[in-house]
Design a protein around this motif. Structure first.
Motif, PDB file in Angstrom:
ATOM      1  N   UNK A 198       0.808  -1.218   0.000  1.00  0.00           N
ATOM      2  CA  UNK A 198       0.000   0.000   0.000  1.00  0.00           C
ATOM      3  C   UNK A 198       0.848   1.279   0.000  1.00  0.00           C
ATOM      4  N   UNK A 199       2.187   1.134   0.015  1.00  0.00           N
ATOM      5  CA  UNK A 199       3.046   2.332  -0.034  1.00  0.00           C
ATOM      6  C   UNK A 199       4.459   1.904  -0.363  1.00  0.00           C
ATOM      7  N   UNK A 200       5.177   2.785  -1.110  1.00  0.00           N
ATOM      8  CA  UNK A 200       6.593   2.582  -1.392  1.00  0.00           C
ATOM      9  C   UNK A 200       7.350   3.864  -1.070  1.00  0.00           C
ATOM     10  N   UNK A 201       8.524   3.711  -0.517  1.00  0.00           N
ATOM     11  CA  UNK A 201       9.341   4.881  -0.184  1.00  0.00           C
ATOM     12  C   UNK A 201       9.636   5.712  -1.420  1.00  0.00           C
ATOM     13  N   UNK A 202       9.910   5.064  -2.549  1.00  0.00           N
ATOM     14  CA  UNK A 202      10.268   5.784  -3.771  1.00  0.00           C
ATOM     15  C   UNK A 202       9.140   6.668  -4.285  1.00  0.00           C
ATOM     16  N   UNK A 203       7.908   6.396  -3.860  1.00  0.00           N
ATOM     17  CA  UNK A 203       6.764   7.187  -4.313  1.00  0.00           C
ATOM     18  C   UNK A 203       6.628   8.506  -3.564  1.00  0.00           C
TER      19      UNK A 203
END
Length: 870
Positions: A198-203
């Motif tokens: 549900x989440x990525x650091x790169x985003x």
């Protein structure tokens, strides 16, 4: 008077002595501590040198039932590590330090937690000024440290390596492992809920990507949060934060990844939009942003209301509708009223779901009715999201999280919750959310029951006892598998799994096994037609030994419990005497190898890409979408089936392996098929889902070229150019055998991608299209498994959702050894070079010597050794 003064002085010195002991940064074996043993009311028994951190038997939030061995940051009273998070003790439980390590027991002496077996006796336990709890040997060498076993938090000086993770706690007072996970992959840091990203650091808008190198670990320091590679010399992703000498990064109980600085100031939280946290508003709760505070506001969507204030879940407002229980949860089949008609409650436009950004549609270009039908036929499906403009069908499986109100984005998406119409009323338990169906007895039953109850109970008890004797011998479930003898299976039906056929039924369906359509994996496959005119593929098992029975059970247990559009469906089985058969859905175009390498119509490029995508999605589901990770172990064109009206599907799970999310096992026997086996099979390395990634990469190269990777080479454009002018490629010189993966690497280095495409596609594919598949394939076949992308990332690259990775040439040089040796075998004319010999380099540390003393990097291994028993 002097005696009295001496008594009080002795007491004071004793108290001071105890306090000093509890304040030391070292303790030594034969030491025990409990919550009430020390003057410090918090149960602290160990402090770091400057008092920054302490170790204590601690009860979070002051509750009196759960005590944990914790490392705590003193100034903020923040727990940064806990030992027995899933095994709390009572207030009288003890921590014991012995020469064998740390042991935690409860007040009755029952074992709760310990450090693993040590390589030498422990001489001391130290708490460092960084917050690291370290067991030391007599030479001050480290035997064990808490930094290597993180829970939900890391601090400055601590690394979180790739393929490790943080897991949230259940609550602020219950430190048990929760449902949220922060995982470090070779390319990113990602947040997941029950296997769904549900989440990525790169985003994040604050994060900057500096390099395409492989990530090795995550760390925080005085200047920010970082993902490092190349032994810490390269920053892959960085997030700059205000300068601070103290900083912790924690996966909070809420599901947010939060970085805090001194005085607990919050410096960063991901995802920033809290409505994207999967369970922020509980099941089917509607999350929207408060315009003034910016905080999430939870409510129930129209047609729904709160089940109870305690659970916070939303249920249909109309009592005639009930929510189904996914067939892949731990609830029994009696809790799933599968006979009830299925209906869908609409969530209207402007509704979003966190998983839709990180998963692929199960179907493209379909109408709403077809999307609903897909969900209705899948007992694990709980709802759908449908894109009106694209015809994309997304499914919600196993657990329904919170939904998001979005009036300005994705207005063409419609959400629907699957319901059962007229199902038995379900009671909701505060702890379990879902209880069993409430059964209402008619009045006549209450009258007759006293008269007939004893007889009925005796009869029922006898039947249950008789069945239990059989069922105990056949325990087929995902992750726990025991096979009985064939006689015990004769009269057994597996509840909740595919239909059990009689042998005579399948004999009639196949016209006495007349039409053979394939073979492999312990048997032959025949075309059949059931009485309802459904076409099926019937796999008749032959040469059944001990391993065969096990793999037969594997096929039933694994395929029967998973449902995905890119995985072949098991419709039933037969186990009658010596007859063991599996009944699959029929794929009318056969396997990919027949279509790709046969003499029929050429596969167009678009269809090849769709086959690659379908296969990648199926593998991604096996690796991440199931309750336990499934490794196929035999990915090859023969196990990819095609149908005129459906996407490509993966078949043949007889060689599958089940792994828990944390497990990385070594297989004792080699399985798979030559040409697609990853190098780690032969180097005593861990076998993981990355072995499937390697095999997929090899299949992808064959899709590009339209020929086997080890095949007779026909003259290509590059060959003509080379022969007319300058030098030539080492892998493509002369007519004869060619190792195509090496040729692909060389053309990649030269940028000559069109030279790799199937010659039959002349003019109908572009260099950019070929480059995309070749780069993905080469990344998949890296010799080092950690450098290979996972299948979820492969899907993202093929779909164009994430940037293409750059192949690491240093991890592909082994292909030059393979290719050179393959060419040598061709030149010396070995009679069975293609069929009986496969060439692999040994691990660098185990290079062997020939009789002449020269180094050799290869082993010659027969196809039987590599394929394993078939």
């Amino acid at each position: 008077m002097g005696s009295l003064l001496f008594f009080f002085l002795s007491i004071s010195l004793s108290c001071a002595f105890v306090y000093c002991l509890s304040s030391s940064e070292f303790i030594y074996p034969n030491y025990s501590a409990s919550h009430f043993r020390f003057i410090d009311s918090s149960g602290s028994f160990l402090f770091s040198r400057n008092g920054t951190f302490k170790a204590a038997l601690f009860n979070p939030r002051g509750q009196q039932t759960k005590f944990y061995l914790c490392v705590i940051h003193v100034a903020s009273n923040t727990i940064v590590w806990s030992a027995n998070r899933d095994e709390p003790i009572s207030s009288s439980g003890q921590m014991n330090l012995t020469f064998r390590g740390i042991y935690i027991t409860d007040e009755d002496g029952s074992f709760k937690w310990s450090t693993p077996q040590l390589r030498s006796p422990a001489a001391a336990l130290r708490l460092t000024e960084m917050g690291n709890l370290v067991l030391l040997d007599q030479f001050n060498g480290t035997l064990w440290e808490s930094f290597q076993h993180p829970t939900d938090t890391i601090v400055i000086g601590q690394y979180l390596p790739v393929e490790t993770a943080l897991f949230s706690a259940v609550s602020d007072y219950d430190l048990s492992t929760g449902d949220y996970k922060l995982a470090i992959t070779a390319s990113d840091a990602i947040l997941q809920w029950r296997g769904l990203t549900y989440w990525k650091l790169s985003m994040d808008t604050k994060a900057y990507t500096n390099s395409n190198h492989a990530v090795e670990y995550m760390a925080i320091n005085q200047t920010g949060l970082f993902l490092f590679g190349r032994n810490g010399s390269v920053v892959i992703i960085q997030m700059n934060l205000p300068q601070s000498d103290f900083r912790i990064a924690k996966l909070d109980v809420s599901g947010q990844f939060i970085v805090r600085g001194a005085a607990q100031t919050r410096e960063f939280g991901g995802p920033a939009d809290e409505c994207r946290i999967p369970f922020i508003c509980r099941k089917i709760g509607l999350c929207s942003d408060d315009a003034t505070s910016g905080s999430p506001v939870c409510s129930c969507p129209s047609n729904f209301h709160l089940a109870s204030q305690n659970t916070g879940d939303c249920v249909p407002a109309d009592a005639s509708y009930s929510l189904p229980v996914s067939c892949n949860t731990t609830y029994s089949s009696s809790q799933i009223n599968s006979s009830s008609p299925v209906s869908y409650l609409r969530l209207n436009y402007g509704i979003d779901y966190f998983a839709n950004y990180f998963t692929s549609p199960v179907k493209y270009g379909v109408d709403l009715s077809a999307c609903q039908d897909l969900c209705s036929e899948d007992c694990s499906c709980l709802g759908i999201f449908y894109g009106n403009s694209s015809g994309s069908c997304y499914v919600v499986e196993y657990e329904f999280g919170s939904i998001i109100s979005r009036t300005t984005s994705h207005n063409d998406w419609l959400g629907f919750v699957k319901t059962l119409v007229g199902a038995a009323t379900r009671s909701f338990d505060d702890d379990n959310d879902i209880g069993g169906p409430t059964v209402q007895f008619p009045l006549i039953a209450l009258v007759l029951l006293p008269c007939t109850g004893l007889i009925l109970l005796l009869a029922l008890g006898f039947l249950l006892w008789k069945r239990s004797r059989v069922s105990k011998t056949l325990m087929i479930k995902l992750g726990s598998l025991t096979c009985p003898s064939s006689g015990e299976l004769d009269a057994f039906s597996i509840p909740g799994l595919p239909k059990r056929f009689e042998f005579e039924e399948l004999e009639a369906a196949t016209d006495n096994f007349q039409t053979k359509i394939g073979s492999g994996g312990f048997g032959t496959v025949y075309k059949g037609r059931l009485p309802d005119e459904t076409l099926v593929a019937v796999k008749r098992i032959t040469n059944l030994g001990v391993h065969g029975k096990r793999d037969f059970c594997n096929e039933i247990a694994i395929i029967g419990n998973i449902h995905h559009v890119n995985l072949v469906k098991l419709k039933g089985f037969c186990a009658q005497g010596r007859q063991w058969l599996l009944v699959y859905e029929y794929m009318n175009r056969g396997s990919l190898d027949c279509t790709l390498f046969g003499g029929g119509p050429v596969l167009e490029w678009k269809e090849r890409v769709e086959i690659a995508l379908g296969t990648a999605r199926g593998l991604a589901y096996l690796h991440t979408g199931c309750e336990r990770k499934i490794i196929h172990c035999d990915v090859k064109p023969e196990n990819i089936l095609l149908h005129a009206n459906s996407p490509a599907k993966i078949s043949d799970f007889g060689l599958s392996k089940l792994l828990s999310p944390e497990q990385s096992s070594l297989f004792t026997t080699m399985r798979g098929t030559r040409g697609y086996l990853a190098p780690e099979w032969l180097t005593s390395s861990a076998i993981s889902d990355k072995t499937d990634v390697y095999s997929f990469g090899m299949v992808l190269l064959e899709l590009v070229s339209g020929r086997k990777n080890c095949s007779i080479r026909t003259q290509s454009r590059s060959t003509s150019d080379d022969n007319s002018g300058g030098g030539h490629s080492s892998s493509s010189s002369g007519q004869g055998l060619v190792y195509f993966p090496l040729f692909a690497l060389e053309m990649h280095e030269r940028g000559s991608y069109l030279d790799l495409a199937d010659l039959r596609l002349e003019g109908r594919v572009s260099s950019e299209e070929v480059e995309k598949l070749v780069r993905v394939a080469l990344c998949c076949v890296h010799e080092e498994p950690s450098l290979r992308p996972n299948m979820v990332s492969v899907v993202g690259m093929l779909e164009g959702e994430i940037p293409l990775s750059r192949p690491r040439v240093e991890s592909l040089n082994f292909l030059r050894f393979y290719g050179r040796r393959f060419a040598e075998a061709s030149m010396i004319g070995e009679a069975s070079a293609q069929n009986d010999v496969m060439l692999y380099p040994q691990a660098n540390a185990s290079r062997t010597k020939t009789k002449s003393g020269s180094n050799t990097y290869f082993s010659y291994i027969s196809s039987q050794q590599i394929s394993g028993p078939r």
